[in-house]
Design an enzyme around this catalytic site. Structure first.
Site, PDB file in Angstrom:
ATOM      1  N   GLU A   1       0.829  -1.211   0.000  1.00  0.00           N
ATOM      2  CA  GLU A   1       0.000   0.000   0.000  1.00  0.00           C
ATOM      3  C   GLU A   1       0.863   1.262   0.000  1.00  0.00           C
ATOM      4  OE1 GLU A   1      -2.280   0.470   3.609  1.00  0.00           O
ATOM      5  OE2 GLU A   1      -3.694   1.817   2.610  1.00  0.00           O
TER       6      GLU A   1
ATOM      7  N   ARG B   1     -10.638  11.194   6.297  1.00  0.00           N
ATOM      8  CA  ARG B   1     -10.563   9.804   6.764  1.00  0.00           C
ATOM      9  C   ARG B   1     -11.859   9.335   7.421  1.00  0.00           C
ATOM     10  NH1 ARG B   1      -4.798   6.827   7.854  1.00  0.00           N
ATOM     11  NH2 ARG B   1      -5.305   5.391   6.185  1.00  0.00           N
TER      12      ARG B   1
ATOM     13  N   HIS C   1      -8.918   0.570  -0.177  1.00  0.00           N
ATOM     14  CA  HIS C   1      -9.428   1.205   1.036  1.00  0.00           C
ATOM     15  C   HIS C   1     -10.153   2.473   0.622  1.00  0.00           C
ATOM     16  CE1 HIS C   1      -6.263  -0.679   3.965  1.00  0.00           C
ATOM     17  NE2 HIS C   1      -7.311  -1.463   3.772  1.00  0.00           N
TER      18      HIS C   1
ATOM     19  N   HIS D   1      -4.912   8.307   1.164  1.00  0.00           N
ATOM     20  CA  HIS D   1      -3.524   8.619   0.802  1.00  0.00           C
ATOM     21  C   HIS D   1      -3.449   9.177  -0.622  1.00  0.00           C
ATOM     22  CE1 HIS D   1      -2.221   6.678   4.451  1.00  0.00           C
ATOM     23  NE2 HIS D   1      -2.818   5.560   4.121  1.00  0.00           N
TER      24      HIS D   1
ATOM     25  N   ASP E   1      -5.492   3.246  -1.422  1.00  0.00           N
ATOM     26  CA  ASP E   1      -6.280   3.862  -0.342  1.00  0.00           C
ATOM     27  C   ASP E   1      -6.583   5.307  -0.753  1.00  0.00           C
ATOM     28  OD1 ASP E   1      -6.945   5.329   2.000  1.00  0.00           O
ATOM     29  OD2 ASP E   1      -5.932   3.876   3.268  1.00  0.00           O
TER      30      ASP E   1
ATOM     31  N   GLU F   1       3.462   9.503   6.515  1.00  0.00           N
ATOM     32  CA  GLU F   1       3.534   8.162   7.114  1.00  0.00           C
ATOM     33  C   GLU F   1       4.634   7.301   6.503  1.00  0.00           C
ATOM     34  OE1 GLU F   1      -0.253   6.142   7.796  1.00  0.00           O
ATOM     35  OE2 GLU F   1      -1.273   8.010   7.337  1.00  0.00           O
TER      36      GLU F   1
ATOM     37  N   GLU G   1     -11.781   1.718   5.471  1.00  0.00           N
ATOM     38  CA  GLU G   1     -10.742   1.922   6.498  1.00  0.00           C
ATOM     39  C   GLU G   1     -10.895   3.375   6.966  1.00  0.00           C
ATOM     40  OE1 GLU G   1      -6.100   0.790   7.122  1.00  0.00           O
ATOM     41  OE2 GLU G   1      -6.578   2.303   5.614  1.00  0.00           O
TER      42      GLU G   1
END
Ligand code: LER
Ligand code: MN
Length: 283
Positions: free
Chosen positions: A157, A222, A216, A193, A190, A163, A251
């Site tokens: 991912e 989020r 995701h 991101h 995702d 991160e 997620e």
């Protein structure tokens, strides 16, 4: 319900506070909730594979008719500091051992294994970055070989720059997949991101093509799709066009509460799926 894509919720038996995991603590309850909401899967995030017995997971999978599409492994990094890019070879080895154990569990329950936060960081020292990247890729290649022998898919991912400092975009992961050449290495995209890192989310998803193994779905904040400012219409249209029929997994943060968040996400995906289906039928 129109079912272009199967939907999954996310859950963990751990009592985590800040992680974007929808259902926390009661894993049996999480399976029940996912089934009651008409989902097809429950993505399970574990610190240790031994946090839940494989036999128990198999019973829930069968009782509720749900799949566990992938096992989330990020807690090995966030709680225990284990990453594949760690400068200390002993820590990299521990990370690999933890991930092998996740693969063993995944093999028993027919799941994949996610490599997200455990990718780690290469650090700011330019002189060390290429050496640490090579070590991380060696560890990842070793994990892929182990997983391949167990018929388990590894989902790599890309994360946002706050991160991770070497796998930020779909292109970064496709390059790694090319370098490693493992047939069981797939991409996990995702939208949280991607909203930070990609120029064009729909185009990046199209570029992933058959390498895309899991998605995701999270909004810009989020939270559940529909609670932020991301436009999911082109995202889902791109996935449908490229023939992706894997899971869309929420997620997300349990805001304002887990059930409301799950229902909101499902409503958003449902509405867009209905539009896509109508367009496919030429209505
Ligand atoms: C893992 O799937 C992920 O997206 C990370 O940002 C975990 O916080
Ligand atoms: Mn993610």
């Amino acid at each position: 319900m129109t079912r272009i894509f199967p939907i999954a919720l996310t859950a963990t038996p751990a009592q985590v506070r800040c992680a974007p995991i929808l259902l926390r603590g009661d894993l049996a309850g999480a399976f029940r909730t996912a089934a009651e909401l008409g989902c097809a899967g429950l993505e399970v995030h574990l610190r240790y594979p031994s946090d839940v017995q494989a036999g128990q997971l198999k019973r829930w999978i069968s009782d509720y008719g749900l799949a566990v599409p992938t096992i989330g492994t990020g807690m090995a990094a966030t709680l225990d500091g284990l990453t594949l890019a760690h400068p200390d070879p002993a820590i990299r080895r521990q990370a690999l051992e933890r991930l092998r154990a996740h693969v063993d569990l995944a093999a028993e329950i027919g799941s994949a294994v996610t490599i997200g936060s455990v990718s780690g960081r290469l650090g700011p020292d330019e002189a060390q970055r290429s050496e640490r990247r090579a070590a991380a890729l060696d560890a990842l290649a070793e994990l892929c070989r182990y997983a391949h022998a167990c018929s388990v898919t590894i989902l790599l991912e890309p994360l946002n720059r706050y991160e991770c400092d070497y796998l930020n975009t779909v292109a970064d992961v496709l390059n790694v997949a090319e370098e490693i050449g493992a047939p069981n290495l797939k991409l996990l995209a995702d939208t949280f991101h991607m909203n930070i890192e990609e120029t064009d989310i729909a185009a990046a998803l199209a570029a992933a093509g058959p390498r895309l193994g899991h998605v995701h779905l999270a909004d810009s904040n989020r939270q559940a799709p529909g609670r932020g400012h991301l436009d999911f219409a082109p995202v889902l249209a791109s996935l449908a066009r490229s023939g992706y029929r894997g899971f869309l997994s929420f997620e997300i943060l349990p805001v304002p509460d887990p059930l409301t968040a799950a229902q909101q996400g499902i409503r958003t995906v449902q509405a867009l799926s209905d539009i896509l289906t109508a367009a496919q039928k030429g209505e």
